[in-house]
Design an enzyme around this catalytic site. Structure first.
Site, mmCIF file in Angstrom:
data_model
loop_
_atom_site.group_PDB
_atom_site.id
_atom_site.type_symbol
_atom_site.label_atom_id
_atom_site.label_comp_id
_atom_site.label_asym_id
_atom_site.label_seq_id
_atom_site.Cartn_x
_atom_site.Cartn_y
_atom_site.Cartn_z
ATOM 1 N N ALA A 66 0.856 -1.284 0.075
ATOM 2 C CA ALA A 66 0.138 0.045 0.021
ATOM 3 C C ALA A 66 0.985 1.180 0.172
ATOM 4 O O ALA A 66 0.431 2.318 0.486
ATOM 5 C CB ALA A 66 -0.893 0.097 1.355
ATOM 6 N N LYS A 117 -3.265 6.965 -2.652
ATOM 7 C CA LYS A 117 -4.489 5.884 -3.624
ATOM 8 C C LYS A 117 -5.171 5.197 -2.754
ATOM 9 O O LYS A 117 -6.486 5.070 -3.029
ATOM 10 C CB LYS A 117 -3.409 5.260 -4.742
ATOM 11 C CG LYS A 117 -4.423 4.594 -5.679
ATOM 12 C CD LYS A 117 -3.699 4.194 -6.767
ATOM 13 C CE LYS A 117 -2.408 2.963 -6.373
ATOM 14 N NZ LYS A 117 -1.985 2.225 -7.526
ATOM 15 N N GLY A 175 -3.144 -3.198 -2.043
ATOM 16 C CA GLY A 175 -4.107 -2.173 -1.353
ATOM 17 C C GLY A 175 -4.917 -1.445 -2.288
ATOM 18 O O GLY A 175 -6.163 -0.902 -1.952
ATOM 19 N N GLY A 179 1.405 -7.914 -16.836
ATOM 20 C CA GLY A 179 2.452 -8.980 -16.929
ATOM 21 C C GLY A 179 1.994 -10.332 -17.618
ATOM 22 O O GLY A 179 0.728 -10.686 -16.959
ATOM 23 N N ARG A 226 -32.281 13.687 12.070
ATOM 24 C CA ARG A 226 -30.722 13.705 12.645
ATOM 25 C C ARG A 226 -30.387 12.871 13.824
ATOM 26 O O ARG A 226 -31.452 12.303 14.357
ATOM 27 C CB ARG A 226 -30.359 15.235 13.019
ATOM 28 C CG ARG A 226 -30.687 16.280 11.814
ATOM 29 C CD ARG A 226 -30.559 17.712 12.210
ATOM 30 N NE ARG A 226 -29.360 17.925 12.667
ATOM 31 C CZ ARG A 226 -29.127 19.206 13.404
ATOM 32 N NH1 ARG A 226 -29.930 20.032 13.605
ATOM 33 N NH2 ARG A 226 -28.073 19.214 14.325
ATOM 34 N N HIS A 276 -46.175 19.282 9.271
ATOM 35 C CA HIS A 276 -45.526 20.201 8.298
ATOM 36 C C HIS A 276 -44.538 21.073 9.025
ATOM 37 O O HIS A 276 -44.867 21.420 10.201
ATOM 38 C CB HIS A 276 -46.816 21.203 7.564
ATOM 39 C CG HIS A 276 -48.117 20.235 7.755
ATOM 40 N ND1 HIS A 276 -48.623 19.761 6.698
ATOM 41 C CD2 HIS A 276 -49.099 20.280 8.534
ATOM 42 C CE1 HIS A 276 -49.684 19.138 7.083
ATOM 43 N NE2 HIS A 276 -50.101 19.405 8.191
ATOM 44 N N ALA A 312 -48.011 22.938 12.107
ATOM 45 C CA ALA A 312 -47.152 23.721 11.269
ATOM 46 C C ALA A 312 -46.387 24.655 11.819
ATOM 47 O O ALA A 312 -47.033 25.714 12.435
ATOM 48 C CB ALA A 312 -47.918 24.096 9.841
ATOM 49 N N TYR A 314 -31.709 26.352 22.229
ATOM 50 C CA TYR A 314 -30.361 26.560 22.030
ATOM 51 C C TYR A 314 -30.353 28.269 22.223
ATOM 52 O O TYR A 314 -30.970 29.028 21.809
ATOM 53 C CB TYR A 314 -29.517 26.660 20.635
ATOM 54 C CG TYR A 314 -28.086 26.575 20.738
ATOM 55 C CD1 TYR A 314 -27.245 26.258 21.609
ATOM 56 C CD2 TYR A 314 -27.512 27.574 19.592
ATOM 57 C CE1 TYR A 314 -25.871 26.566 21.658
ATOM 58 C CE2 TYR A 314 -26.052 27.712 19.606
ATOM 59 C CZ TYR A 314 -25.358 27.297 20.536
ATOM 60 O OH TYR A 314 -23.991 27.686 20.432
ATOM 61 N N ALA A 324 -52.442 28.865 18.498
ATOM 62 C CA ALA A 324 -51.642 29.143 17.308
ATOM 63 C C ALA A 324 -50.789 30.559 17.682
ATOM 64 O O ALA A 324 -51.527 31.392 18.123
ATOM 65 C CB ALA A 324 -52.483 29.336 16.279
#
EC number: 2.7.7.23
Length: 455
Positions: free
Chosen positions: A7, A20, A99, A135, A329, A359, A376, A383, A419
Site C-alpha cells: 500500500a 491512492k 491495497g 504481465g 438527525r 408540516h 405547522a 439553544y 396558534a
C-alpha cells in the site's frame, strides 16, 4: 499464514493529495476492503507496507493486529515486499495482496492458498480479452508456469498471451526471502519486480501452481479516477444483485448506492437513487421512496419513507410514515405509527406512538409523548447560544401552528397551546395556554402608496 498488503504507491494518475489506497469504494477506503478480506483468512502475521502518505494510512488502519513496514522509495513490488520480510514467520507461507485491488473474494484467495500448500508457489492468474498493461504468464510445452514477463519487457510472441498476472501470489516464506535477495532492477522500469521470483522458483524446481478467480472484476485494480468509478459501478451492481437474490424489490437495480452494510427483511421495496451509508437495517415491509439518504439507522417493520428524506443515526418505529422532504438527525427515536411530514426536522428527540408533526416544524432536544399533534411552524427553541435545553411535551397535547417553545419548558398532559404562542413557562395539563397580543383593528389606517418616479 503471513499476509503482506502492498500500500505504498503514490497513485500519480489519481491526481489527488489523498494516498491512492485511501480513496473510497462503496464508502470505505480501498485498503479497508483488502484488510477486511485478509482478516477472514485468520493470518498469523498481517503486515501493511506503506510509503506515500504513510502516516495517513497508519491512522486509517489504526488496528493493533496489523504491523507496518515502510518503503521510502518506490522501487517496485519486489522491493516493497523486501521491507516486510523481517516481520514474517518463516514456518508458514506468505500471501501477497495489493491495497488497490479491493474486490478479490476470500474464496478465491483460499483456493489459491490451498492449491499452493506449504511448499508450492501459487500465482493468481486471469484470462483477459485485452491484456494490455499486464504481465504475461509464460508457460512451457507441458503447461507449467516458467516466468512472468511485464508488458514493457515482453516481445511480440509474449504480448500475444492473454493469460496475465494479477500480482497476487503465495509461497514458502523462507524461499521468498532468499529469492527477494537475488532480484535485479535491470529492466525497462528500473524496478525490482516481485514477479521475478517465479523464474527463481522454476530454476530451483519449486512447483508453481495457479488459481483463477470466478470473475474478472476480482482482480481489477485502481490507478485512476476512471478506474475507481468503473469499479464502484461493478461493486454496486454486485451488491444490487445480492439484494435482489435476497428478495428485496429494487425499482431500478442500476440506481442504488450501498456504502456500508444494508440488512433487509422480507418484502422491502427501494425506489430509485437511494443511498445507504454505514450500518442500515430495513425490517419487513419497509418502503423507501426515491432520492432518500439513510445513514446508520434502523427502520422498523411496515414503516414508509417517502421521497427526498435524509435520516442519520436515527430509529424509525414500526408503521411510521416519514416525509417527503423530512430530516431525522442523530439521536432521534420514533415509536410506532409516528408521522413526520414534509419539511420537518427532528434532532436528538424521542417521540412516542401515534404522534404527528406533519408540516414545517423543528423538534430538537425534545421528549414527546403519545398522540401529540405538533402544528405547522412549531419550533422548539433549544439553544441559547451556549447551551442546549430540553422540551417535554406530555401525552395528548396539542401544539397550535406557529408556536415557539423556549426550552427548558414542559407542556402538560392534554394541554393545548394556541396558534402563535411563544411558550416561556410550563403549560399546565388539560388547559389552553395562549400568549400573543390581543387582535386590534385600526379603522383610520391607510396603506402606504409608492411614489411614482419622475422621468
Amino acid at each position: 499464514m503471513n499476509i503482506v498488503i502492498l500500500a505504498a504507491g503514490m497513485g500519480k494518475r489519481m491526481r489527488s493529495a489523498l494516498p491512492k489506497v485511501l480513496h473510497p469504494l462503496t464508502g470505505k477506503p480501498l485498503l479497508a476492503h483488502v484488510i477486511e478480506t485478509a482478516r477472514t483468512m485468520s493470518p498469523t502475521r498481517l503486515v501493511v507496507v506503506v510509503g506515500h502518505g504513510g502516516d495517513r494510512v497508519r491512522e486509517m488502519v489504526g488496528a493493533p493486529d496489523i504491523a507496518f513496514a515502510t518503503q521510502d522509495k518506490q522501487l517496485g513490488t519486489g522491493h516493497a515486499v523486501m521491507q516486510a520480510v523481517d516481520q514474517l514467520d518463516e514456518s508458514v507461507p506468505t500471501l501477497v495482496l495489493y491495497g488497490d485491488v479491493p474486490l478479490t473474494r476470500a474464496e478465491t484467495l483460499s483456493a489459491l492458498v490451498g492449491a499452493a500448500g506449504n511448499d508450492h508457489l501459487g500465482v493468481l492468474t486471469v484470462h483477459l480479452g485485452d491484456p494490455t498493461g499486464y504481465g504475461r504468464i509464460v508457460r512451457d510445452a507441458a503447461g507449467r508456469i516458467t516466468r512472468i514477463v511485464e508488458q514493457k519487457d515482453a516481445n511480440e510472441t509474449q504480448l500475444a498471451i492473454h493469460e496475465v498476472n494479477t500480482g497476487i501470489l503465495v509461497c514458502p516464506t523462507a524461499k521468498l526471502k532468499s529469492w527477494l535477495a537475488t532480484l535485479s532492477n535491470d529492466n525497462a522500469q528500473g524496478e525490482y519486480y516481485l514477479t521475478d521470483v517465479i523464474e527463481r522458483a522454476a530454476s530451483e524446481g519449486v512447483p508453481i501452481t495457479s488459481a483463477h478467480p470466478l470473475a474478472e472484476w476480482e482482480t481489477l485494480g485502481v490507478n485512476s479516477k476512471v478506474q475507481l468509478a468503473e469499479l464502484e459501478r461493478i461493486h454496486q451492481r454486485n451488491l444490487a444483485q445480492q439484494l435482489l437474490e435476497d428478495g428485496v424489490t429494487l425499482i431500478d437495480p442500476a440506481r442504488i448506492d450501498v456504502r456500508g452494510k444494508l440488512t433487509c427483511g422480507r418484502d422491502v421495496v427501494i425506489d430509485v437513487n437511494c443511498i445507504f451509508e454505514g450500518d442500515v437495517t430495513l425490517a419487513d415491509g419497509v418502503r423507501i421512496g426515491a432520492h432518500t439518504v439513510i445513514r446508520d439507522a434502523a427502520i422498523e417493520a411496515g414503516a414508509e419513507i417517502l421521497p427526498f428524506c435524509h435520516i442519520e443515526r436515527a430509529k424509525v418505529g414500526a408503521d411510521s410514515r416519514i416525509g417527503p422532504y423530512a430530516r431525522l438527525r442523530p439521536g432521534t427515536e420514533l415509536a410506532e405509527d409516528v408521522h413526520i411530514g414534509n419539511f420537518v426536522e427532528v434532532k436528538n428527540s424521542q417521540i412516542a406512538a401515534h404522534s404527528k408533526a406533519n408540516h414545517l416544524a423543528y423538534v430538537g432536544d425534545a421528549t414527546v409523548g403519545s398522540r401529540v399533534n405538533i402544528g405547522a411552524g412549531t419550533i422548539t427553541c433549544n439553544y441559547d447560544g451556549a447551551n442546549k435545553f430540553r422540551t417535554v411535551i406530555e401525552d395528548d397535547a396539542f401544539i397550535g401552528s406557529d408556536t415557539q417553545l423556549v426550552a427548558p419548558v414542559r407542556v402538560g398532559k392534554g394541554a393545548t397551546l394556541g396558534a402563535g404562542t411563544t411558550l416561556t413557562k410550563d403549560a399546565p395539563e388539560g388547559k389552553l395556554t395562549v400568549s400573543r397580543a390581543r387582535q386590534v383593528t385600526i379603522d383610520s389606517w391607510q396603506r402606504p402608496v409608492k411614489q411614482k418616479k419622475e422621468g
